[in-house]
Design an enzyme around this catalytic site. Sequence first.
Site, PDB file in Angstrom:
ATOM      1  CB  SER A  23       0.851  20.612  -0.977  1.00 27.48           C
ATOM      2  OG  SER A  23       1.718  21.709  -1.197  1.00 27.48           O
ATOM      3  CG  ASN A 109       7.760  24.630 -11.348  1.00 33.16           C
ATOM      4  OD1 ASN A 109       6.932  24.595 -10.434  1.00 33.16           O
ATOM      5  ND2 ASN A 109       7.433  25.009 -12.574  1.00 33.16           N
ATOM      6  CB  THR A 154       9.858 -27.377  -4.270  1.00 33.85           C
ATOM      7  OG1 THR A 154       9.486 -28.755  -4.295  1.00 33.85           O
ATOM      8  CG2 THR A 154      11.380 -27.259  -4.201  1.00 33.85           C
ATOM      9  CG  HIS A 155       5.642 -27.593  -5.814  1.00 31.15           C
ATOM     10  ND1 HIS A 155       5.099 -27.102  -6.980  1.00 31.15           N
ATOM     11  CD2 HIS A 155       6.826 -28.160  -6.165  1.00 31.15           C
ATOM     12  CE1 HIS A 155       5.917 -27.372  -7.996  1.00 31.15           C
ATOM     13  NE2 HIS A 155       6.975 -28.013  -7.528  1.00 31.15           N
ATOM     14  CB  SER A 276      -8.183 -13.727  19.963  1.00 35.18           C
ATOM     15  OG  SER A 276      -9.578 -13.595  19.925  1.00 35.18           O
ATOM     16  CE  LYS A 282      -5.899 -17.543  16.874  1.00 33.17           C
ATOM     17  NZ  LYS A 282      -6.963 -16.926  16.089  1.00 33.17           N
ATOM     18  CG  ASN A 284      -3.801 -14.109  16.628  1.00 34.91           C
ATOM     19  OD1 ASN A 284      -3.970 -15.313  16.484  1.00 34.91           O
ATOM     20  ND2 ASN A 284      -4.722 -13.298  17.113  1.00 34.91           N
ATOM     21  CD  GLU A 289      -1.717 -12.485  11.153  1.00 36.30           C
ATOM     22  OE1 GLU A 289      -1.440 -12.414  12.365  1.00 36.30           O
ATOM     23  OE2 GLU A 289      -2.864 -12.678  10.722  1.00 36.30           O
ATOM     24  CE1 TYR A 316       5.775  20.638 -10.336  1.00 31.19           C
ATOM     25  CE2 TYR A 316       4.153  22.253 -11.076  1.00 31.19           C
ATOM     26  CZ  TYR A 316       4.624  21.373 -10.111  1.00 31.19           C
ATOM     27  OH  TYR A 316       3.939  21.233  -8.932  1.00 31.19           O
ATOM     28  CD  GLN A 321       0.537  20.489  -4.546  1.00 33.49           C
ATOM     29  OE1 GLN A 321       1.135  21.502  -4.898  1.00 33.49           O
ATOM     30  NE2 GLN A 321      -0.662  20.524  -4.002  1.00 33.49           N
ATOM     31  CE  LYS A 324       5.779  17.739  -2.951  1.00 40.53           C
ATOM     32  NZ  LYS A 324       5.240  17.319  -4.207  1.00 40.53           N
TER      33      LYS A 324
HETATM   34  N1  ARG Z   1       3.690  22.264  -4.459  1.00 42.39           N
HETATM   35  C1  ARG Z   1       4.312  22.056  -5.739  1.00 42.39           C
HETATM   36  C2  ARG Z   1       4.731  20.583  -5.865  1.00 42.39           C
HETATM   37  O1  ARG Z   1       4.737  19.930  -4.880  1.00 42.39           O
HETATM   38  C3  ARG Z   1       5.496  22.922  -5.856  1.00 42.39           C
HETATM   39  C4  ARG Z   1       5.650  23.597  -7.170  1.00 42.39           C
HETATM   40  C5  ARG Z   1       4.496  24.447  -7.460  1.00 42.39           C
HETATM   41  N2  ARG Z   1       4.658  25.125  -8.668  1.00 42.39           N
HETATM   42  C6  ARG Z   1       3.685  25.869  -9.168  1.00 42.39           C
HETATM   43  N3  ARG Z   1       3.909  26.455 -10.233  1.00 42.39           N
HETATM   44  N4  ARG Z   1       2.527  25.952  -8.597  1.00 42.39           N
HETATM   45  O2  ARG Z   1       5.025  20.109  -6.928  1.00 42.39           O
END
Ligand code: ARG
Length: 460
Positions: A23, A109, A154-155, A276, A282, A284, A289, A316, A321, A324
């Site tokens: 990650s 964690n 309205t509407h 455009s 145009k 835009n 948008e 946990y 994970q 994010k």
């Molecule tokens: N990368 C994990 C997360 O974003 C962090 C915690 C990982 N914990 C584990 N026991 N592998 O949640």
Amino acid sequence: MSVSGGGRLPAALDAAMTALNASVHIDSALWREDIAGSIAHARGLARIGVLSDEEAQQIVAGLQQIAGEIERGEFHWDVDKEDVHMNIESRLTALVPAGAKLHTGRSRNDQIATDLRLWARRRAAELEQALLELAGVLLRRAEEHLDLLMPAYTHLQRAQPSRVSHHLMAWQELLWRDLGRLRDAARRLNESPLGAGAVAGSGFALDRAGVASELGFERPMRNSLDATASRDFLMELGSALAILAVHLSRIGEELVIWSTEEFGFVRLSDRFTTSSSMMPQKKNPDVAELVRGRAARVIGDAVSLLVLEKSLSFGYGRDLQEDKPPIFAAAESVLVCVRALSGAIDSMTFNAARLRAALGAGHMCATDVADQLVKLGVPFRNAHHTVGALVRRAEELGVQIDQLPRSEVRAIHPELTEELIDSMFSVEAAVERRQGIGGPARVRVQEAIADARVRWGLSE
Ligand code: ARG
């Protein structure tokens, strides 16, 4: 080889597993928070004698050096070290042998939960600032155009006369509540998970309160299971962002409509529009948008966060994970949209002639004609019926009711004087009559602007 297996699982991870597992390409965005949390944890460990003062100092200096390396783009992020935590810890240990003691009484964690709360707090403050700027733009434009009237719809049908400032101030009200939701979420999330460990705390007498206060948290979280397994603070922030994005999309939609040839109420600056590739004429309203469209993603992000935690058992679970990408994306999207809308609204011009033409007088004042009859003693339902007939008559003749022969207008009530008729057909008079709290009369809108300035803390 992935380091997270440690001594228990020394074999290298399968490549497909690494692709799923790693990650660092996402959570490296949390490096500031991760380092701040580690510094506070190291000092906390020193306070309880797990680290000597010297070791803690070395660790803090090493972490500060790493922060500099990351800032300067010199840090090598290694996907085999899985995440932000392992990357930083392994670099630290290479710099400072005592770094190997830093993870005492800590788990990734509680570490990630801490990083995320610190991050959410920082982003909420940035979003607040951006909202403040947008509110400032709306207030300034509302002041500038205090005397510019427009129809209220309205509407999406012309309904009653109003003023541009009143409309801009309506947008401001939505944003004010959005600010409240952001602040509320930021306040509630400001608790420290550190010391909760993996799930059931630590056998070390960690100084949780001291670490919490060093990180600017209100208090340590009260329950270690909750601290590590709960992400409602992200659901909450994500939901507040989704609502905000929906609000921005409504503003965007109005700007799209207002800048059509058909409406022509506003002209967006060239800095926020495109032409455009095929049709040279145009112009835009892209900014509006894109803001409208981006809300779809932010809603999706909020839904992802909700579903991620749905039915998840305590404590946990690695599922977490995946929290994010949606929250990072939602915060970034909303920031970009708020800033772009601020610029677009700041630089757009209103077309007074088109706004005036849209008021079209006459029919716009139908409610006021009925209200005038009420003042002369006619029950509202009867007055409504009479004015309805007047509008029908005007439509037969292809005119607005104020252009009907005066004799036909006077015929609706014996006590109608020329003066009363003029007043009931005047859009200016109609807006000024709307003096009640929350109405578009000039004085009320002026007060609304002044009140908003105080609430937002924006001086003139
Ligand atoms: N990368 C994990 C997360 O974003 C962090 C915690 C990982 N914990 C584990 N026991 N592998 O949640």
